[in-house]
Design an enzyme around this catalytic site. Structure first.
Site, PDB file in Angstrom:
ATOM      1  N   HIS A 274       0.790  -1.217   0.000  1.00 25.96           N
ATOM      2  CA  HIS A 274       0.000   0.000   0.000  1.00 25.96           C
ATOM      3  C   HIS A 274       0.825   1.272   0.000  1.00 25.96           C
ATOM      4  O   HIS A 274       0.286   2.365  -0.168  1.00 25.96           O
ATOM      5  CB  HIS A 274      -0.915  -0.005   1.237  1.00 25.96           C
ATOM      6  CG  HIS A 274      -1.975   1.041   1.203  1.00 25.96           C
ATOM      7  ND1 HIS A 274      -1.869   2.247   1.855  1.00 25.96           N
ATOM      8  CD2 HIS A 274      -3.156   1.084   0.552  1.00 25.96           C
ATOM      9  CE1 HIS A 274      -2.947   2.978   1.635  1.00 25.96           C
ATOM     10  NE2 HIS A 274      -3.746   2.296   0.850  1.00 25.96           N
ATOM     11  N   CYS A 275       2.143   1.168   0.157  1.00 22.33           N
ATOM     12  CA  CYS A 275       2.941   2.389   0.354  1.00 22.33           C
ATOM     13  C   CYS A 275       3.763   2.788  -0.858  1.00 22.33           C
ATOM     14  O   CYS A 275       3.474   3.778  -1.526  1.00 22.33           O
ATOM     15  CB  CYS A 275       3.851   2.213   1.573  1.00 22.33           C
ATOM     16  SG  CYS A 275       2.958   2.118   3.146  1.00 22.33           S
ATOM     17  N   ILE A 276       4.823   2.019  -1.137  1.00 23.28           N
ATOM     18  CA  ILE A 276       5.799   2.464  -2.139  1.00 23.28           C
ATOM     19  C   ILE A 276       5.188   2.614  -3.531  1.00 23.28           C
ATOM     20  O   ILE A 276       5.488   3.585  -4.236  1.00 23.28           O
ATOM     21  CB  ILE A 276       7.003   1.513  -2.146  1.00 23.28           C
ATOM     22  CG1 ILE A 276       7.688   1.536  -0.776  1.00 23.28           C
ATOM     23  CG2 ILE A 276       8.007   1.932  -3.217  1.00 23.28           C
ATOM     24  CD1 ILE A 276       8.785   0.524  -0.613  1.00 23.28           C
ATOM     25  N   ASP A 279       2.282   5.982  -2.648  1.00 24.33           N
ATOM     26  CA  ASP A 279       2.470   7.274  -1.982  1.00 24.33           C
ATOM     27  C   ASP A 279       3.192   8.324  -2.824  1.00 24.33           C
ATOM     28  O   ASP A 279       2.774   9.494  -2.836  1.00 24.33           O
ATOM     29  CB  ASP A 279       3.190   7.075  -0.648  1.00 24.33           C
ATOM     30  CG  ASP A 279       2.357   6.280   0.346  1.00 24.33           C
ATOM     31  OD1 ASP A 279       1.174   6.015   0.040  1.00 24.33           O
ATOM     32  OD2 ASP A 279       2.870   5.918   1.419  1.00 24.33           O
TER      33      ASP A 279
END
Length: 429
Positions: A274-276, A279
């Site tokens: 869900h991040c790299i 974001d």
């Protein structure tokens, strides 16, 4: 139609923190709720998915062992789970932990966050502390909370308190737990920061306060953009090293012997979760609105998007050197979760790799004890439960699950290690 300004009492002194509502009980919200409950706080867990709440009640959720034990204990205590967003009005503080993903065009999908914040404003009451933990663009707290609360008649920093404290939960990581990881916190006013800190301190004693919610929001974007850029660089060096017939891991370990000025990042088959993958696109999206450029970040995200194709090209080259083509070749992808030790397949590069191989005419299967079924372009695909390496022409190692037996890979004619770090001796139980 005329608007009505609502007058609210002033809260002069911080009151005792007794209850916290956590909005969104996913990979961030559930550990957050468990951490608060372990700290003696009454928790109201809010999630719009009844299926998710049922899974939590059944204990069928992806947590590290310590959180799993805490959940088992918590379920026998006063741990309230509900789909009713209005219950947040009962809490002294509210933490928003909903997902902030991307749509098919790599544009921010703000729907869940906007809906959660709208519900928060609708149910806000004097004295509450409202904290955004979801990763988002700079100015999210101002636009989705401060402005509508002010329009409703609240005085932020006097009778209601707003702050940003982006999450720092790494799923499956037992080394850097929530309690042991410092949190960044920025309030709209010093009073907001102080009120929010008493909440975050229940989760971790280490809080780094910054001057504003905007500074906290930018910090989170910088953290994950830093990782994205360096992963893209590690992947590029792996390709360069391969061209010189040099082991990239040997190079990385040698560089990491330097005690300053270097941080080791490792190449792999791609990023996920869900991040790299998500974001940095929030930053790029916001910069486009101001016609600003971030060429290094843009190129890094492009390289990350291209990584699955590079892995497939590497597999095709390996087959070619062994006198085979991709069409009709039986390919087994080993591991499809986006990282070891978690069940999460969101944005996993393995799914892209499977699609690309199938499009080239390969017969593709996969094996992953943590993901019995996945959705790919061709439909639903089930994991091969007990694979025999001899049944496949080539195996592509994507994710190595801990404490799992991979001795059967020795029977596979050709193995491509996209992790660059697979040691068969460590995984033959």
């Amino acid at each position: 139609m005329t608007s009505t300004v609502v007058e609210h009492q002033t809260v002069a002194e911080p009151t005792e923190l007794k209850s916290v509502a956590v909005v969104g009980l996913g990979y961030v919200g559930l550990p957050t709720a468990l951490g608060l409950h372990a700290g003696g706080i009454e928790v109201i867990g809010i999630d719009l998915s009844q299926n998710r709440l049922d899974a939590i009640r059944a204990g069928d959720v992806d947590l590290i062992d310590s959180d799993q034990r805490q959940l088992e204990k918590t379920l026998h205590q006063d741990f309230r789970l509900t789909t009713d967003s209005s219950r947040m009005a009962e809490a002294d503080a509210v933490l928003v932990c909903v997902p902030t993903g991307l749509d098919e065009y790599l544009m921010p999908d703000l729907g869940p966050l906007e809906a959660a914040c709208a519900a928060l404003v609708a149910n806000a009451r004097p004295g509450q502390t409202l904290i955004l933990t979801s990763t988002s663009y700079v100015g999210t707290s101002q636009r989705l909370l401060v402005a509508p609360l002010t329009a409703k008649g609240f005085k932020v920093g006097r009778d209601i308190f707003v702050a940003s404290s982006p999450e720092r939960i790494d799923p499956g990581n037992v080394t850097h737990t929530q309690a042991g990881t410092p949190r960044v916190l920025g309030g709209v006013t010093p009073a907001c920061t102080a009120m929010a800190q008493r909440v975050i301190n229940v989760l971790t004693p280490a809080v780094h306060c910054v001057s504003s919610p905007e500074a906290a929001e930018m910090t989170k974007l910088y953290e994950n953009t830093f990782r994205a850029v360096n992963i893209a660089l590690a992947n590029e060096f792996a390709e360069i090293s391969d061209g010189f017939s040099i082991d990239p891991i040997e190079v990385i370990e040698a560089a990491a012997s330097k005690p300053y000025g270097f941080m080791a990042f490792h190449p792999g088959p791609g990023v996920g979760g869900h991040c790299i993958p998500c974001d940095p696109h929030y930053l790029l999206w916001q910069l486009r609105a101001t016609r600003s450029n971030a060429p290094l970040v843009t190129q890094a995200m492009h390289a990350i998007a291209e990584r699955p194709k590079q892995v497939v090209d590497r597999l095709a080259d390996t087959l070619s050197r062994n006198g085979k083509g991709v069409v009709g070749t039986r390919v087994l992808v080993v591991g499809v979760t986006y990282k070891p030790g978690v069940r999460d397949v969101r944005s996993s590069s393995a799914l892209d790799i499977i699609d690309l191989l199938a499009a080239k005419g390969a017969v593709v299967g996969y094996h992953d004890p943590l993901a019995p079924n996945v959705r790919v372009t061709g439909g639903s695909l089930d994991s091969v439960v007990e694979p025999d390496g001899a049944d496949w022409d080539i195996a592509l190692i994507h994710t190595v699950q801990p404490e799992h037996d991979y001795h059967w890979l020795a029977r596979c004619p050709v193995v491509v290690d996209a992790t660059y770090r697979f040691d068969p001796a460590l995984f033959a139980l």
